[in-house]
Scaffold this motif. Sequence first.
Motif, mmCIF file in Angstrom:
data_model
loop_
_atom_site.group_PDB
_atom_site.id
_atom_site.type_symbol
_atom_site.label_atom_id
_atom_site.label_comp_id
_atom_site.label_asym_id
_atom_site.label_seq_id
_atom_site.Cartn_x
_atom_site.Cartn_y
_atom_site.Cartn_z
ATOM 1 N N VAL A 15 31.869 -33.659 -94.128
ATOM 2 C CA VAL A 15 30.491 -34.128 -94.122
ATOM 3 C C VAL A 15 30.274 -35.063 -95.312
ATOM 4 C CG1 VAL A 15 28.067 -33.455 -94.305
ATOM 5 C CG2 VAL A 15 29.641 -32.116 -92.901
ATOM 6 N N VAL A 16 29.654 -36.218 -95.031
ATOM 7 C CA VAL A 16 29.383 -37.222 -96.058
ATOM 8 C C VAL A 16 27.867 -37.363 -96.178
ATOM 9 C CG1 VAL A 16 29.611 -39.668 -96.652
ATOM 10 C CG2 VAL A 16 31.536 -38.452 -95.619
ATOM 11 N N ILE A 17 27.350 -37.500 -97.389
ATOM 12 C CA ILE A 17 25.914 -37.666 -97.637
ATOM 13 C C ILE A 17 25.602 -39.157 -97.652
ATOM 14 C CG2 ILE A 17 23.978 -37.182 -99.165
ATOM 15 C CD1 ILE A 17 25.245 -34.726 -97.846
ATOM 16 N N GLY A 18 24.668 -39.576 -96.827
ATOM 17 C CA GLY A 18 24.195 -40.949 -96.817
ATOM 18 C C GLY A 18 22.699 -40.994 -97.062
ATOM 19 N N TYR A 19 22.175 -42.178 -97.353
ATOM 20 C CA TYR A 19 20.761 -42.334 -97.678
ATOM 21 C C TYR A 19 20.177 -43.456 -96.842
ATOM 22 C CZ TYR A 19 21.241 -39.295 -101.741
ATOM 23 O OH TYR A 19 21.463 -38.234 -102.567
ATOM 24 N N SER A 20 18.885 -43.280 -96.509
ATOM 25 C CA SER A 20 18.179 -44.361 -95.827
ATOM 26 C C SER A 20 17.819 -45.435 -96.842
ATOM 27 C CB SER A 20 16.928 -43.813 -95.140
ATOM 28 O OG SER A 20 16.077 -43.191 -96.090
ATOM 29 N N GLY A 21 17.119 -46.520 -96.377
ATOM 30 C CA GLY A 21 16.899 -47.691 -97.205
ATOM 31 C C GLY A 21 15.991 -47.475 -98.393
ATOM 32 N N GLU A 22 16.073 -48.388 -99.395
ATOM 33 C CA GLU A 22 15.300 -48.326 -100.635
ATOM 34 C C GLU A 22 14.136 -49.307 -100.572
ATOM 35 O OE1 GLU A 22 18.696 -47.200 -103.928
ATOM 36 O OE2 GLU A 22 18.479 -49.313 -103.363
#
Length: 1158
Positions: A800-807
């Motif tokens: 599992v990899v942690i990603g983020y939505s836009g800034e």
Amino acid sequence: MLGQGGHVALALVSLLLLWHKAAPIEVPQDPKIQQDLKQPPTIVVQSVKDYIVDPRDNIIIECEAKGNPGPTFSWRRNGKFFNIAKDPRVTMRKRSGTLEIGFRSGGRPEDYEGEYQCFASNDFGVALSNKILLRVSKAPLWPKEVLEPVVVTEGSPLILPCNPPPGLPPPFTFWMNSAMNPIPQDKRVSMGLNGDLYFSNVLAKDAHTDYSCNARFLFTHTIQQKNPFTLKVLTSRKVAETTPTFLSPSGSESSKMVLRDEQLLLECIAAGLPTPTIKWFKKGGDLPGRKVKFENYNKTLKIINVSEEDAGEYVCMANSHLGSIRHSIFVQVKAAPYWLDKPTNLVLAPDENGRLVCRANGNPKPNIQWLINGQPIDSSPPSLSRQVLGDTIIFRSVQMGSSAVYQCNASNQHGYLLANAFVSVLDMPPRMLGPKNQLIKVIENNRTFLDCPFFGSPLPELRWFKNGQGSGLDGGQYRVYINGTLEIKRARVEDEGTYTCVANSILGTAENQVRLEVKEPTGIVRAPEHQTAIRGSTARFDCKVKSDPSLPITVAWTKDDKPLYLGWRLRKDEDSLTIPNVNEGDEGTYTCTVKSEIDQDSASARLTVLDRPDPPMDLDLSDPAARSVRLTWIPGNDHRSTITQFLVQFEEDRWEPGRWQDLSTYPGDLNSVILQLAPFVNYQFRVIAINAVGQSQPSAPSPRYKTSGAAPDAIPRGLRGWGSKKDNMEITWEPLLDLERNGPNLHYNVWWRRKDLGEEWSNMTTVGSKHVIHNTETYVPYEIKIQARNEFGPGPESNVVIGYSGEDKPTDAPTDLRVSKVDNTKANIHWKPVDLNSLQGEFKEYRLYYWRESSLVPGLVVSKKKKTTGFYSTMAEPSGILSDLVPYSKYKMFMVVANNRFESPPSNTVEFTTKEGVPDAPRFFRINRRNFDTIHLEWDKPLEPNGILIGYQLRYQTVNGSRVGRLQVETFLPNVTEFTFRLPDRSTRYKFYLSALTQVGAGEVFAEESPHFANEAYIDQVDIATQGWFIGLMCAIALIILILLIVCFIKRSRGGKYPVRDKKDLPLDPVDQKDQEGSFDYHSDEDNKPLQGSQTSLDGNVKESDDSLVDYGEGGDGQFNEDGSFIGQYTVKKDKDETEGNESSEATSPVNAIYSLA
């Protein structure tokens, strides 16, 4: 009192001392000497003592002799005179003593058997040959006999006798069967020295009916065969084993006598079952290893060249597991006579002394007998000049006519020796035997020999002279040998000259000359060196030689000791051999040989040619498996450079057909490897060999090998989630490589969900490498995972990899930005942080923008370009250090906070000033040397003074190589940018260190060294315009020219007046001529005289003056100039103004002025 033996010994000693005073004369083999030399006869060829002849041939008994005059020959047979003339079958060759006995007309060779001796005679003596025992070869037949069959029980020993007929010489025996094949021999069955066939034990397979002994007679070249034996073997179920016993020799001991220098053969043949093994040893010592040889399966001990040390007890031992048995053989070594000191011919001059010695040894000790001219010396007339003392004859004060041939006979029961030695009394005046007036060239510093062969009887005294002067040469640098040779131990140039050798005796004098020239040695001063060259490159072997200029030399190259053919490719010049485009055929040892007529030198070097290896051959695939296969190949030729690696490449025909890719490398000592493969690939392979030179060509491809498909093994790499907009998240990954697909129809399963909310996974399937999630909140975390699958099934899931939505843009700005602790290049900054929730993205850094507003140095223009630096800090009271500031400057700055995409609004703007610092280095620093005595220094202000300049500091010191002088210091005001330095010494060099100064201190140093002028004349030429003597000289020349101009002007102004009237009334010359241009020229007597104020041209004509010319009109009267010179009455009017004719242009010329003063 002395006994008779004591008197003999005393006489022998006294006579030996007397003889020692004169050495015998050695007669040279020069043809001229031999032709005139009278000598007794000498036997040179004779038949052997034990002479066996073939009865089918004529009998030839050899006897050749030499002497001067030529000898005559006679023979004795069985001790009596052999009258050759009475026997028609016997003839003697002309000028020879060789007998020929022929049997064409009948007769039996056996009738001529007996003992023969040859006598060779001339006026000076008689020489004898050996006693030649003549025997006729015999080859008798086997006796007629009836052989009963031989019956023997199995396991028993057996001897089949041969008993060959006694031939002369004895025959060679061997055993064969009826098919003429040799009887097989081994450890069990072998033939003895006497010819019998021995069986250590008989086996059933030995039963044959054709055991035949054969005798080969060497002289008649015939083979006689004995009647064959029939061997019958009585067999039984069980054969009893027997202990070893000896078949030959019998008993426990025996004896053997052998003569010195002959061959000793000892034999032991044992019986028993099983077959015994034979071992030999010598009691009280070791077997003579280098002379011993074991034959006939160790049953025969052979010792060659027997000597007295080989006598003793030899033991042979027969062994089996049932026991052992021994036999001792006692060997005695006797000796026929052999020479210790054989008498040699003796040549003496009249009244000289000499001796003949005849020493021989043997066992038993031989008896010595002397003869003179073939007769016992005891029965010959006595001579006062001769005395016999045992094995020595002493001669003293010999006289002409006492020449004779002496024979020494040494004999015992095993044989005899006979030697002839003549005594020749000779008188001959000195003679030179070598060539006349030889020229000898030798190499400097070499030992040199000048030969002067000579002869005379009595032996002349020889002396050497150089250039016909001085005493004889001997001692020191020179040494004269008894044969007349002069040795110069180390030839030098001063040894050149003409050398004369003079031989002198009571019978006369002879001389010869030798001219000696000493030359420099021929040698190689730069020899070729071993080389390793790559194929196609160029190899060069040096061979630089030196030699004497007067000696022609040749330089030749050989390869592997064979002449080198240069052809069109190889190039040979004076000092080297060049081999371009090297190939394998060029490999070898190259030798450079330089030769002159008297010496030579050579040097060798080896050329090793390296090349890329040949491609591997015969690729073979074996041991197939789902994901592996064994690849085997045969390496190619490595061309003398070891193969270090093999590169295995593959090509597949599905995704990139025709493209070869590297699979793996393997050590150079392997030629069979297991290849790890990927599924669902149709492979073919090739191999490349690698050595130090490079890579081989690829091998021929292997057969194709196809692996079966499987589910993917690999997990897509580079999985990440990130927002390209504030309300989305892009999930991206790297697609699998072609060789990772493992099967057709590859696609990807992607899952995602909000982190920490416990919601279900969302998923989708795609064949691409990207998926976008829309309508997300700003910068929230997601959990992401991925999986690849094909027709054969799914592959493993990723972690599992942690990603983020836009800034989005940060809403808050840093506050309360301030500085503290400002020095000249650094400042401490402080600010209050923002709430991290206001970042609306990942915190990246606090970003400080700063710029240099101005410099505190008046008039200095600066760049106001903004710079940035980042600070990563999550502390409650963050701070940082701003460095690399310019001293003595005014700065401004503000701060923002940044995420990955956006910056916040700016903070408050802050101003601050840096403190004064040390200046940079001067902009330039130049040193010019304008003359011998001074150095001029120039510099410019620093680009960045970093403060208020208060001056410059110049430090300097003398330099001389690595040594430096004491440091001295000069200081200057800030407005001074040059300095002239006076040199106390013209040749001294200086090093200067210049730096600018502020109140803080000295800045960066600019160092320079004074230039060095080796050409002083050049300095004078450059600086001559500044020299005082040159300026004074130029001023003096200008003054002289000015004075001359003034004098000339005054002189012209005072010019004399002529009576114009009288001149005007003179009649014209009646002769008038018209020139080529149509104008008239009137001549008078005055025309050939120079006028006052005029000058003579270079060609001798009068040149008219240019001053005071008056223009005339048509028909006007003739006019005169101011000084009375006549111009002419008729002339063409010029285009000049009237006033122009009154001006004097000549007076202004300094040259004309000088003429005027003359």
